[in-house]
Design a protein around this motif. Structure first.
Motif, short mmCIF file in Angstrom:
data_model
loop_
_atom_site.label_atom_id
_atom_site.label_comp_id
_atom_site.label_asym_id
_atom_site.label_seq_id
_atom_site.Cartn_x
_atom_site.Cartn_y
_atom_site.Cartn_z
N VAL A 156 62.97 -80.28 55.04
CA VAL A 156 63.54 -79.08 53.91
C VAL A 156 63.49 -79.54 52.54
N SER A 157 64.10 -80.71 52.21
CA SER A 157 64.36 -81.47 50.94
C SER A 157 63.02 -81.89 50.52
N GLN A 158 62.30 -82.78 51.43
CA GLN A 158 60.92 -83.22 50.77
C GLN A 158 60.01 -82.08 50.72
N GLY A 159 59.96 -81.18 51.43
CA GLY A 159 59.08 -79.91 51.26
C GLY A 159 59.43 -79.12 49.89
N MET A 160 60.62 -78.98 49.45
CA MET A 160 60.90 -78.27 48.32
C MET A 160 60.46 -79.21 47.09
N ILE A 161 60.77 -80.51 47.23
CA ILE A 161 60.32 -81.58 46.13
C ILE A 161 58.72 -81.55 45.93
N ASP A 162 57.84 -81.44 47.20
CA ASP A 162 56.68 -81.42 46.97
C ASP A 162 56.11 -80.04 46.39
N GLY A 163 56.79 -78.99 46.78
CA GLY A 163 56.50 -77.71 46.35
C GLY A 163 56.95 -77.51 44.77
N CYS A 164 57.77 -78.16 44.39
CA CYS A 164 57.98 -78.13 43.03
C CYS A 164 57.15 -78.74 41.96
N SER A 165 56.49 -79.78 42.57
CA SER A 165 55.39 -80.52 41.72
C SER A 165 54.04 -80.14 42.21
N ASN A 166 53.78 -79.03 42.93
CA ASN A 166 52.54 -78.58 43.31
C ASN A 166 51.71 -77.99 42.19
N TYR A 167 51.37 -78.93 41.11
CA TYR A 167 50.77 -78.01 39.87
C TYR A 167 49.14 -77.70 40.31
N ILE A 168 48.61 -78.31 41.19
CA ILE A 168 47.39 -77.98 41.53
C ILE A 168 47.28 -76.67 42.64
N SER A 169 48.27 -76.15 42.88
CA SER A 169 48.58 -75.05 43.77
C SER A 169 47.89 -75.24 45.05
N ASP A 170 48.12 -76.38 45.49
CA ASP A 170 47.60 -76.86 47.00
C ASP A 170 48.10 -75.62 47.81
N PRO A 171 47.33 -74.90 48.64
CA PRO A 171 47.89 -73.95 49.60
C PRO A 171 48.87 -74.49 50.93
N VAL A 172 48.43 -75.51 51.29
CA VAL A 172 49.06 -76.19 52.29
C VAL A 172 50.67 -76.64 51.72
N ILE A 173 50.54 -77.08 50.73
CA ILE A 173 51.86 -77.45 50.26
C ILE A 173 52.82 -76.39 49.82
N ALA A 174 52.14 -75.28 49.38
CA ALA A 174 52.84 -73.92 49.10
C ALA A 174 53.39 -73.56 50.25
N LYS A 175 52.61 -73.52 51.36
CA LYS A 175 52.97 -72.77 52.49
C LYS A 175 54.27 -73.48 53.13
N ASP A 176 54.08 -74.85 53.12
CA ASP A 176 55.35 -75.72 53.84
C ASP A 176 56.37 -75.46 52.96
N CYS A 177 56.25 -75.51 51.53
CA CYS A 177 57.45 -75.20 50.81
C CYS A 177 58.35 -73.83 50.98
N ASP A 178 57.29 -72.83 51.28
CA ASP A 178 57.79 -71.50 51.79
C ASP A 178 58.58 -71.57 53.04
N ASP A 179 58.12 -72.40 54.16
CA ASP A 179 58.72 -72.55 55.08
C ASP A 179 59.96 -73.22 55.28
N CYS A 180 59.91 -74.12 54.25
CA CYS A 180 61.44 -74.82 54.09
C CYS A 180 62.59 -73.89 53.38
N THR A 181 62.07 -73.34 52.54
CA THR A 181 62.98 -72.53 51.76
C THR A 181 63.64 -71.30 53.02
N ARG A 182 62.80 -70.95 53.70
CA ARG A 182 62.97 -69.90 54.71
C ARG A 182 64.00 -70.40 55.90
N SER A 183 63.75 -71.74 56.15
CA SER A 183 64.74 -72.36 57.04
C SER A 183 66.05 -72.73 56.56
N ILE A 184 66.16 -72.87 55.21
CA ILE A 184 67.52 -73.10 54.42
C ILE A 184 68.41 -71.58 54.51
N ASP A 185 67.46 -70.48 54.10
CA ASP A 185 67.98 -69.13 54.08
C ASP A 185 68.40 -68.68 55.54
#
Ligand code: HEM
Length: 388
Positions: A156-185
Motif C-alpha cells: 500500500v505504501s508503494q501503491g500510494m507513492i506511485d499514485g502520487c507521481s502518476n502525472y500521466i494519469s495511467d489508469p492501472v496505477i490510478a486503480k492500484d492506488c485506489d485499492d491501496c487507500t481503500r485497504s488502509i481505510d
C-alpha cells in the motif's frame, strides 16, 4: 510559470543518477524551471533553508495536487496553525520519550525475530529479505494497524507513492492506488472497533484522543505509510551496503570510535532517501531576481542541498566522520520529518547494530545500484554470509 531560466532534464538519466545534473544546476542554474517536471527547482542549500520557512509564499497547501486528491489533505499539505495542531496531536506517538520508553523494545523484538529466520542463509538480498520487513513491522506498531500483514504495508505504501507521481494519469496505477487507500481505510475502520486500541500510543489512538476528525486521521495515517515505509527500508539496506563498500569505516564503528548514528546520518545526507519536497507559490513574489506567480510549483531539492559544496567538503564522498549538523535529509522547516526520532532509533539503535551482530562476517556480492531522485534507494543489496 516562474521567470527562472529553463533547463531540460532527461528524466530516465535523472532517475538513474540525479547527482551530475544536480551539480550542474547548483553551479549554473540554482533556481531553474524544468519543463519535464513542470516545476521550478531550488538546488542550493542556502536558498532551500531560507525559503522553506517562508510559508506565506512557499505553501504546502496544494488542493489540486495528486497527494491531496488521492490520500486526502494530510498535515504535509497544510500550513500554519492547522498544520501545527496536527503535529501536536501526533506528538505522543513520535516524541523522543515515547520512542525510547514504548517503541524501542518492540522494534528490537521484531528485528531479532526477522533476523532469526535469516541466520542460516549463505546469500541474502537485504532489501527484500530484511529492511522491507523491519520497516513495515515498525509502521504497523506506530500507525496502530496491527492486523495488516507486513507485505501489505509495503504494497500500500508503494501503491500510494506511485499514485502520487502518476502525472500521466495511467489508469492501472490510478486503480492500484485506489485499492491501496481503500485497504488502509478498511484496516483503520476495523481497528476503531478494537477494544485494545488505546493500549498503545499509536497514530490512530493519539489522533482520536486529540479529537481529530476520522477524515483527517485517515489522511495522516496514509501520509505516515507513504512516507514512513520506503525511507527506513532504503536507509537500512543502503547504510549496510555502503558500510560494506567502505569497510574501514565499518571497522571504526565496530571498534567503538564512531557510531551507528553517524553512519545513518551520513548515509541520509549522501543518498537522501527523500530527495525533494514540493511547495506551491501562494502569491506573486520575487526572489533573487526570479519572478514567481501564484500556483507555480516549486521543488526543494534536499538531495542536492545535501551535496552542496558550499556547505559540505567533498560532498560526494561517504564519510561517517564528517559533521552532519547542516544536513537537511529530514527537511528544513515546519514540516521537518515527524518520524525522525523513530527513524534514528529504528535504524541506528536497532536495525544496524542487530544486523551486524547476527551477521559479523558478510560481504557485498556486487556493487550497489541506486535508483530514483524524488525517493532514492538501493535496487537490491546482495550479500554473501561467511558465518560458520
Ligand atoms: C530515513 C527515514 C526518513 C527520512 C529520511 C524522512 C524524511 C522526511 C522528509 C524529507 C520530510 C519532508 C520535510 C519537509 O518537507 O520539510 C518528511 C516528512 C514527514 N515524515 Fe519522514 N522521513 C523518514 C521516516 C519517517 C517515518 C518512519 C515516519 C513515520 C512515522 C515519517 C513520517 C513523516 C511525516 C508524518 C512527515 C510530515 C511532517 C509534517 O508535515 O509536518 N517519516 N520526512
Amino acid at each position: 510559470m516562474s521567470s527562472a531560466p529553463i533547463q531540460d532534464i532527461d528524466l530516465a538519466t535523472f532517475s538513474f543518477d540525479p547527482y551530475p545534473v544536480l551539480d550542474l544546476l547548483r553551479s549554473n542554474f540554482p533556481i531553474t524551471y524544468v519543463p519535464q517536471l513542470k516545476a521550478t527547482l531550488f538546488s542550493k542549500h542556502r536558498d532551500i533553508f531560507i525559503c522553506e520557512k517562508n510559508i506565506e509564499i512557499f505553501s504546502s497547501v496544494q488542493p489540486n495536487g495528486l497527494m491531496t486528491k488521492l490520500m486526502g489533505q494530510n498535515m504535509m499539505r497544510k500550513d500554519g496553525a492547522t498544520h501545527m495542531a496536527e503535529r501536536k496531536a501526533i506528538f505522543p506517538t513520535v516524541s523522543p520519550k515515547t520512542v525510547k520508553n514504548f517503541w524501542r523494545d518492540q522494534f528490537v523484538d521484531k528485528t531479532n525475530e526477522i533476523l532469526s529466520h535469516l541466520r542460516h542463509k549463505k546469500e541474502l538480498e537485504i532489501v527484500s529479505e530484511f529492511s522491507t520487513q523491519v520497516s513495515a513491522e515498525a509502521l504497523k506498531l506506530i500507525t496502530g494497524l496491527s492486523e495488516m500483514k507486513w507485505m501489505e504495508m509495503d504494497r500500500v505504501s508503494q501503491g500510494m507513492i506511485d499514485g502520487c507521481s502518476n502525472y500521466i494519469s495511467d489508469p492501472v496505477i490510478a486503480k492500484d492506488c485506489d485499492d491501496c487507500t481503500r485497504s488502509i481505510d478498511l484496516h483503520i475502520d476495523a481497528q476503531l472497533k478494537n477494544p485494545k486500541l488505546h493500549n498503545a500510543p499509536s497514530l490512530l489512538s493519539s489522533q482520536l484522543e486529540a479529537g481529530m476528525s476520522i477524515q483527517a486521521i485517515k489522511a495522516n495515517i496514509k501520509l505516515a505509510i507513504s512516507g514512513g515505509q520506503n525511507e527506513p527500508r532504503d536507509a537500512i539496506a543502503g547504510t549496510i551496503g555502503t558500510l560494506l563498500e567502505n569497510r574501514s569505516q565499518l571497522e571504526m564503528i565496530i571498534s567503538g570510535t564512531k557510531t551507528w548514528l553517524q553512519a545513518f546520518e551520513e548515509y541520509a545526507r549522501w543518498m537522501s532517501p527523500i530527495g525533494m519536497s514540493p511547495r506551491r507559490i501562494a502569491k506573486k513574489f520575487i526572489y533573487k531576481n526570479v519572478e514567481f506567480y501564484e500556483n507555480d510549483m516549486i521543488f526543494f531539492m534536499f538531495g542536492s542541498a545535501n551535496r552542496d559544496e558550499a556547505i559540505f567538503e567533498n560532498p560526494d564522498y561517504f564519510d561517517i566522520s564528517r559533521d552532519n549538523g547542516p544536513s537537511i535529509a529530514f527537511g528544513a522547516g515546519p514540516h521537518f520529518c515527524a518520524g525522525s526520532w523513530i527513524s534514528k532509533t529504528l535504524i541506528a539503535e536497532v536495525a544496524l547494530p542487530l544486523f551486524f551482530s547476527h551477521f559479523p562476517n558478510v560481504y557485498l556480492k556486487k556493487p550497489i545500484e541506486f535508483q530514483g531522485w524524488a525517493f532514492r534507494g538501493p535496487k537490491e543489496v546482495i550479500l554473501e554470509n561467511r558465518n560458520k
